[in-house]
Design an enzyme around this catalytic site. Structure first.
Site, PDB file in Angstrom:
ATOM      1  N   CYS A  28       0.822  -1.202   0.000  1.00 22.89           N
ATOM      2  CA  CYS A  28       0.000   0.000   0.000  1.00 22.89           C
ATOM      3  C   CYS A  28       0.868   1.269   0.000  1.00 22.89           C
ATOM      4  O   CYS A  28       1.574   1.528  -0.957  1.00 22.89           O
ATOM      5  CB  CYS A  28      -0.958  -0.043   1.189  1.00 22.89           C
ATOM      6  SG  CYS A  28      -2.419   0.988   1.047  1.00 22.89           S
ATOM      7  N   HIS A  29       0.832   2.050   1.068  1.00 18.84           N
ATOM      8  CA  HIS A  29       1.585   3.298   1.147  1.00 18.84           C
ATOM      9  C   HIS A  29       3.005   3.122   1.701  1.00 18.84           C
ATOM     10  O   HIS A  29       3.749   4.087   1.816  1.00 18.84           O
ATOM     11  CB  HIS A  29       0.831   4.309   2.024  1.00 18.84           C
ATOM     12  CG  HIS A  29      -0.411   4.828   1.381  1.00 18.84           C
ATOM     13  ND1 HIS A  29      -1.572   4.092   1.342  1.00 18.84           N
ATOM     14  CD2 HIS A  29      -0.673   5.985   0.733  1.00 18.84           C
ATOM     15  CE1 HIS A  29      -2.513   4.783   0.706  1.00 18.84           C
ATOM     16  NE2 HIS A  29      -1.988   5.938   0.328  1.00 18.84           N
ATOM     17  N   ALA A  30       3.385   1.892   2.010  1.00 18.22           N
ATOM     18  CA  ALA A  30       4.721   1.642   2.574  1.00 18.22           C
ATOM     19  C   ALA A  30       5.830   1.945   1.577  1.00 18.22           C
ATOM     20  O   ALA A  30       6.999   2.034   1.954  1.00 18.22           O
ATOM     21  CB  ALA A  30       4.836   0.211   3.073  1.00 18.22           C
ATOM     22  N   GLY A  31       5.487   2.139   0.312  1.00 19.02           N
ATOM     23  CA  GLY A  31       6.485   2.563  -0.669  1.00 19.02           C
ATOM     24  C   GLY A  31       7.148   3.871  -0.277  1.00 19.02           C
ATOM     25  O   GLY A  31       8.287   4.138  -0.663  1.00 19.02           O
TER      26      GLY A  31
END
Length: 77
Positions: free
Chosen positions: A22-25
């Protein structure tokens, strides 16, 4: 946090597996680990991943060596 970024960099430098869902990039971006890598993530961070030099792919899950990225939890088997 600086401690998390240091840990992620150590794992990457050692060739250990890294996963980002998800947004862990954003953590990968902050750790300087995206440039030249095939990645995916939640659609709202696509521009951030590309601007950091990532090779964004519109796929549920992308594997690039020791790096596994996913658009969201539903994409993981």
């Amino acid at each position: 946090s600086p401690e998390v970024l240091a840990l992620v960099r150590r794992v990457a430098e050692g060739g250990g597996p890294l996963g980002a869902i998800c947004h862990a990039g954003w953590v990968l971006i902050s750790a300087g680990l995206v440039r030249g890598r095939r990645v995916t993530g939640f659609s709202s961070i696509r521009d951030d991943l590309e601007n950091a030099g990532g090779l964004y792919q519109e796929a549920g899950v992308v594997v690039d060596g020791n790096l596994v990225t996913a658009q969201g939890p539903k994409d993981l088997p």
